[in-house]
Structures are given as structure tokens and as C-alpha cells.
Design a protein around this motif. Structure first.
Motif, PDB file in Angstrom:
ATOM      1  N   ASN A  61       0.741  -0.836   0.090  1.00 60.55           N
ATOM      2  CA  ASN A  61      -0.247  -0.116  -0.283  1.00 60.55           C
ATOM      3  C   ASN A  61       0.844   1.077  -0.679  1.00 60.55           C
ATOM      4  O   ASN A  61       1.670   1.279   0.997  1.00 60.55           O
ATOM      5  CB  ASN A  61      -0.773   0.218   1.194  1.00 60.55           C
ATOM      6  N   ARG A  83      -9.386  -9.565  -2.756  1.00 56.24           N
ATOM      7  CA  ARG A  83     -11.396  -8.227  -1.831  1.00 56.24           C
ATOM      8  C   ARG A  83     -10.970  -8.050  -0.108  1.00 56.24           C
ATOM      9  O   ARG A  83     -11.411  -6.977  -0.762  1.00 56.24           O
ATOM     10  CB  ARG A  83     -12.721  -8.709  -1.947  1.00 56.24           C
ATOM     11  N   GLN A 100      -8.937  -5.455  -0.275  1.00 54.43           N
ATOM     12  CA  GLN A 100      -8.939  -4.062  -1.331  1.00 54.43           C
ATOM     13  C   GLN A 100      -9.453  -3.627  -0.151  1.00 54.43           C
ATOM     14  O   GLN A 100      -9.622  -1.820   0.075  1.00 54.43           O
ATOM     15  CB  GLN A 100      -9.450  -3.840  -2.152  1.00 54.43           C
ATOM     16  N   ASP A 101     -10.698  -4.345   0.717  1.00 53.49           N
ATOM     17  CA  ASP A 101     -11.574  -3.170   1.717  1.00 53.49           C
ATOM     18  C   ASP A 101     -10.339  -2.634   2.627  1.00 53.49           C
ATOM     19  O   ASP A 101     -10.942  -1.943   3.038  1.00 53.49           O
ATOM     20  CB  ASP A 101     -12.836  -4.456   1.778  1.00 53.49           C
ATOM     21  N   ALA A 147      -9.102  -0.268   1.897  1.00 58.03           N
ATOM     22  CA  ALA A 147      -9.735   1.631   1.023  1.00 58.03           C
ATOM     23  C   ALA A 147      -9.786   2.225   2.081  1.00 58.03           C
ATOM     24  O   ALA A 147     -10.555   2.961   2.226  1.00 58.03           O
ATOM     25  CB  ALA A 147      -9.887   0.929   0.010  1.00 58.03           C
TER      26      ALA A 147
END
Length: 184
Positions: free
Chosen positions: A13, A147, A150-151, A154
């Protein structure tokens, strides 16, 4: 980037490497979804209702909190003696976890009976999310790993599981380079 020990997701990240606890991340995501859907929870009726034997105190705690349980997708009623009959459970919980889930909820509610309906509902949702979440050591498909990462990255959910454990640990590139002697 990948997954290690069937427990942690490794991701990048920006200038940081992140280790994401996949159980804690999935639990937090499910918990937030359950909270958002508490007015109309996704529930499944059991084909064969499950009787669960409890102590008198645990049974009373459950029966006093049926509204909070219903808000979490749990449908149960008195079955006589110290038993309850479970007729429905949250959609994300597998039917083979019914008895363990109800025993855990009954124990928690008997010890920590909350005053407000909101707190009761949130207290009930913690073990529901935990039981429904992917477990450490479980095989997880690449799509689900991606997924979850990403969740979490984010920042769609708070960075702690409902129990208060961190979901993600970040190590900056600078910290890594320092450990390898690349920086003075």
C-alpha cells in the motif's frame, strides 16, 4: 502480493508492506455488514430446528434479548426446561455452528447483559461475525484474498476487529531498508 501461513495477506500500500489478518479483516467486514442490515438481517430458516440446552440463567438471558437476536438474524423460542429451539440463523453462519453460536451468545449475554437495545444488538453481532468469518488456516481463494485486502486498504471499515485486535500491520519501505542495512 499473496498469503502466508494461510492466515495473513501480504499486500503493498504505497510505500508500505501490509500484513492483513484475514480472519480479523473478514470478521470486521461481516460485522459492519450485519450492523448496516440490522433492520432487515439476511437470515436463513433451518430445515430442522436445533434444540440447545443451557443453564437457566443463559436461557433467560437469551429470551430477554430476543429483539437483539432477531436484529442479528437469529430466530429462537422457549423449548421448555432449560432449552431453546433455534429456528433461524444469520445467512453467513453455517448450520453446523448453531449450537456453539447460541451457547456462546447465551454465556456472553448472561454475564454482560447490556442496557440499551443498540448495545445489545452490537454485542450479539460480535460472535455472529466471528463464527461466519473465514478462519486462520482455511484455504482462501485468490479473489476473496484480493477483495479482503482491497476493502481493508481502502479503509472501508475500522482497522480493528470487533474484539479490538488490529486487522492490518504496516511496515514502511524505509523501515524495511533500515533492517537490511540499506539506510544509514
Amino acid at each position: 502480493v499473496g498469503e502466508v501461513f494461510k492466515t495473513y495477506i501480504v499486500a503493498q500500500n504505497g510505500d508500505a508492506m501490509c500484513l492483513i489478518d484475514k480472519h480479523a479483516a473478514h470478521e470486521r467486514i461481516l460485522y459492519e455488514q450485519l450492523l448496516a442490515a440490522r433492520e432487515n438481517p439476511a437470515a436463513q430458516q433451518l430445515l430442522a430446528p436445533v434444540p440447545v440446552n443451557l443453564s437457566g440463567e443463559e436461557k433467560n438471558a437469551l429470551l430477554q434479548n430476543t429483539a437483539a437476536l432477531a436484529a442479528a438474524g437469529i430466530d429462537l423460542d422457549d423449548f421448555g426446561g432449560n432449552a431453546v429451539m433455534v429456528r433461524g440463523i444469520p445467512a453467513d453462519v453455517t448450520p453446523d455452528n448453531v449450537e456453539d453460536l447460541i451457547v456462546e451468545l447465551a454465556g456472553r449475554l448472561a454475564v454482560n447483559n447490556r442496557d440499551t437495545m443498540n448495545e445489545q444488538t452490537e454485542w450479539v453481532l460480535h460472535p455472529v461475525a466471528c463464527r461466519a468469518a473465514v478462519k486462520a488456516g482455511d484455504r482462501t481463494g485468490p479473489q476473496q484474498v484480493l477483495r479482503l485486502a482491497q476493502d481493508i486498504l481502502a479503509q472501508k471499515v475500522p482497522p480493528f476487529c470487533p474484539h479490538g485486535r488490529p486487522v492490518v500491520l504496516e511496515i514502511t519501505q524505509k523501515e524495511i531498508e533500515k533492517q537490511f542495512g540499506r539506510l544509514g
